[in-house]
Design an enzyme around this catalytic site. Structure first.
Site, PDB file in Angstrom:
ATOM      1  N   TYR A 152      51.663  35.608  37.723  1.00 26.67           N
ATOM      2  CA  TYR A 152      50.155  35.739  37.428  1.00 26.67           C
ATOM      3  C   TYR A 152      49.434  34.993  38.468  1.00 26.67           C
ATOM      4  O   TYR A 152      48.597  35.235  38.663  1.00 26.67           O
ATOM      5  CB  TYR A 152      50.267  35.536  36.457  1.00 26.67           C
ATOM      6  CG  TYR A 152      48.568  35.900  36.201  1.00 26.67           C
ATOM      7  CD1 TYR A 152      47.840  37.227  35.789  1.00 26.67           C
ATOM      8  CD2 TYR A 152      47.676  34.384  35.035  1.00 26.67           C
ATOM      9  CE1 TYR A 152      46.585  37.146  35.454  1.00 26.67           C
ATOM     10  CE2 TYR A 152      45.783  34.529  35.318  1.00 26.67           C
ATOM     11  CZ  TYR A 152      45.709  35.870  35.153  1.00 26.67           C
ATOM     12  OH  TYR A 152      45.110  35.893  34.723  1.00 26.67           O
ATOM     13  N   LYS A 156      46.492  34.419  41.134  1.00 27.47           N
ATOM     14  CA  LYS A 156      45.255  34.701  41.432  1.00 27.47           C
ATOM     15  C   LYS A 156      45.044  33.676  42.445  1.00 27.47           C
ATOM     16  O   LYS A 156      43.964  32.752  42.710  1.00 27.47           O
ATOM     17  CB  LYS A 156      44.573  33.315  39.885  1.00 27.47           C
ATOM     18  CG  LYS A 156      45.061  35.270  39.019  1.00 27.47           C
ATOM     19  CD  LYS A 156      43.790  36.379  39.506  1.00 27.47           C
ATOM     20  CE  LYS A 156      43.531  36.758  38.011  1.00 27.47           C
ATOM     21  NZ  LYS A 156      42.907  38.166  38.722  1.00 27.47           N
TER      22      LYS A 156
HETATM   23  P1  NAD Z   1      41.977  43.179  29.950  1.00 25.58           P
HETATM   24  O1  NAD Z   1      42.716  43.943  29.870  1.00 25.58           O
HETATM   25  O2  NAD Z   1      40.658  42.882  28.372  1.00 25.58           O
HETATM   26  O3  NAD Z   1      40.730  44.937  30.779  1.00 25.58           O
HETATM   27  C1  NAD Z   1      40.728  44.645  31.506  1.00 25.58           C
HETATM   28  C2  NAD Z   1      39.534  46.216  32.081  1.00 25.58           C
HETATM   29  O4  NAD Z   1      40.497  46.846  33.800  1.00 25.58           O
HETATM   30  C3  NAD Z   1      40.118  46.929  30.856  1.00 25.58           C
HETATM   31  O5  NAD Z   1      39.029  47.911  30.694  1.00 25.58           O
HETATM   32  C4  NAD Z   1      40.885  47.942  31.838  1.00 25.58           C
HETATM   33  O6  NAD Z   1      41.004  49.014  31.180  1.00 25.58           O
HETATM   34  C5  NAD Z   1      40.649  47.945  33.487  1.00 25.58           C
HETATM   35  N1  NAD Z   1      42.223  47.689  34.047  1.00 25.58           N
HETATM   36  C6  NAD Z   1      42.742  47.252  33.959  1.00 25.58           C
HETATM   37  N2  NAD Z   1      43.591  48.563  35.059  1.00 25.58           N
HETATM   38  C7  NAD Z   1      43.150  49.105  35.698  1.00 25.58           C
HETATM   39  C8  NAD Z   1      43.035  49.529  37.086  1.00 25.58           C
HETATM   40  N3  NAD Z   1      44.365  50.470  37.275  1.00 25.58           N
HETATM   41  N4  NAD Z   1      42.406  50.856  36.831  1.00 25.58           N
HETATM   42  C9  NAD Z   1      41.140  50.823  36.620  1.00 25.58           C
HETATM   43  N5  NAD Z   1      40.388  50.242  34.711  1.00 25.58           N
HETATM   44  C10 NAD Z   1      41.804  49.100  35.044  1.00 25.58           C
HETATM   45  O7  NAD Z   1      41.467  42.093  31.085  1.00 25.58           O
HETATM   46  P2  NAD Z   1      40.800  40.743  30.909  1.00 25.58           P
HETATM   47  O8  NAD Z   1      41.256  39.779  29.865  1.00 25.58           O
HETATM   48  O9  NAD Z   1      38.803  41.630  30.839  1.00 25.58           O
HETATM   49  O10 NAD Z   1      40.653  40.161  31.943  1.00 25.58           O
HETATM   50  C11 NAD Z   1      39.943  40.959  32.960  1.00 25.58           C
HETATM   51  C12 NAD Z   1      40.059  40.343  34.675  1.00 25.58           C
HETATM   52  O11 NAD Z   1      40.367  38.851  33.947  1.00 25.58           O
HETATM   53  C13 NAD Z   1      41.460  40.267  35.080  1.00 25.58           C
HETATM   54  O12 NAD Z   1      41.214  40.023  36.400  1.00 25.58           O
HETATM   55  C14 NAD Z   1      42.474  38.973  34.866  1.00 25.58           C
HETATM   56  O13 NAD Z   1      42.791  38.556  35.396  1.00 25.58           O
HETATM   57  C15 NAD Z   1      40.673  38.051  34.496  1.00 25.58           C
HETATM   58  N6  NAD Z   1      41.242  36.683  33.638  1.00 25.58           N
HETATM   59  C16 NAD Z   1      40.777  37.070  32.350  1.00 25.58           C
HETATM   60  C17 NAD Z   1      41.307  35.778  31.580  1.00 25.58           C
HETATM   61  C18 NAD Z   1      41.408  36.318  30.061  1.00 25.58           C
HETATM   62  O14 NAD Z   1      41.495  34.687  29.440  1.00 25.58           O
HETATM   63  N7  NAD Z   1      41.107  37.324  29.548  1.00 25.58           N
HETATM   64  C19 NAD Z   1      41.996  34.869  32.135  1.00 25.58           C
HETATM   65  C20 NAD Z   1      41.069  34.640  33.556  1.00 25.58           C
HETATM   66  C21 NAD Z   1      41.193  36.037  34.360  1.00 25.58           C
END
Ligand code: NAD
Length: 247
Positions: A152, A156
């Site tokens: 990951y 990133k």
């Molecule tokens: P999540 O899995 O809860 O939500 C992600 C959303 O993207 C969902 O609606 C999912 O259906 C959609 N998605 C994923 N793959 C897809 C695809 N191929 N086509 C269409 N939609 C798609 O994720 P999150 O935790 O909200 O994370 C969102 C972003 O934030 C990601 O890039 C993640 O790496 C980043 N992030 C998350 C966190 C955390 O702690 N949650 C921390 C740092 C960064």
């Protein structure tokens, strides 16, 4: 003087890739609340229906995979685009020596390759808009390493790198490119991780502010970067990490 107000994104067309749940959902909602016409892209129609119900006038839903040809064909029909939130991303947690090739491919495919392709497709409608902003959803893991997260972190760190490169290349088109880099935020992606008490303690000990991020914390920074308030900001990152990377 132009400052913070409720019409920060008025009449801007903003596409949020991965808007069904978690952070992307919050970014899409806040953009709509600030007056944008939001194109929300997610695979699950019921997630989109729930989002659209909150702002039926200014949210359009595209139920599809953001790596599909169908999605890129639709992107090509956009007359203008003022904002893009590259939020779709996945994590495959595990020790480096146990990661499968399938995991490596899945993370690189979505977090890096698809982010590049969506950004590439955004350039033409953003040029037509004359003034645009791309926000790449990165992570604090784009700046540091952490156990079981090397795969990951690789993805990133690439997001941070490509953001700077895009910012330099696209500045001539008045397209700004930045990242938001959150710490752990409670979302469907991370909820299972916090069932492990040892991991939970580790995370809270690492965050000087002593709490997890909220989706609103991330959406606030995203909205700022999409808006004219950030008109002179490109090629950088807002770390919404409670101080994790300052240690
Ligand atoms: P999540 O899995 O809860 O939500 C992600 C959303 O993207 C969902 O609606 C999912 O259906 C959609 N998605 C994923 N793959 C897809 C695809 N191929 N086509 C269409 N939609 C798609 O994720 P999150 O935790 O909200 O994370 C969102 C972003 O934030 C990601 O890039 C993640 O790496 C980043 N992030 C998350 C966190 C955390 O702690 N949650 C921390 C740092 C960064």
């Amino acid at each position: 003087m132009n400052g913070f107000n409720n019409n920060l994104l008025l009449d801007k067309t903003i596409l949020v890739a991965g808007a069904g749940k978690g952070i992307g959902l919050a970014c899409a909602l806040m953009a709509a609340e600030c007056g944008a016409n939001v194109v929300a892209v997610a695979r699950t129609q019921s997630d989109l229906d729930a989002l659209i119900a909150q702002h039926p006038k200014n949210i359009t839903g595209w139920a599809m995979d953001v790596s599909s040809n169908e999605f890129f064909d639709l992107m090509n029909t956009l007359p203008y685009l003022h904002g893009l939130v590259n939020n779709a991303g996945i994590n495959r947690v595990g020790p480096m020596d146990k990661q499968t090739n399938d995991n490596i491919d899945a993370v690189i495919d979505l977090n890096i390759r698809t982010l590049y392709k969506i950004s590439r497709a955004a350039i033409a409608p953003m040029r037509r808009a004359g003034n645009a902003s791309i926000v790449n959803m990165s992570s604090q893991m784009g700046f540091v390493g952490s156990p079981n997260r090397t795969l990951y972190c690789m993805s990133k760190h690439a997001v941070e790198g490509v953001t700077k490169a895009m910012a330099v290349e696209l500045a001539a088109d008045n397209i700004r490119v930045n990242t938001v880099a959150p710490t752990f935020v409670m979302t469907p992606m991370t909820a299972p991780m916090f069932e492990d008490e040892t991991f939970k303690t580790f995370v809270f000990d690492m965050i000087p502010l002593g709490r997890l991020g909220k989706v609103e914390d991330v959406a606030n920074s995203c909205t700022f970067l999409l808006s004219e308030l950030a008109a002179m900001i490109t090629g950088t990152s807002i770390k919404v990490d409670g101080g994790w990377t300052a240690r």
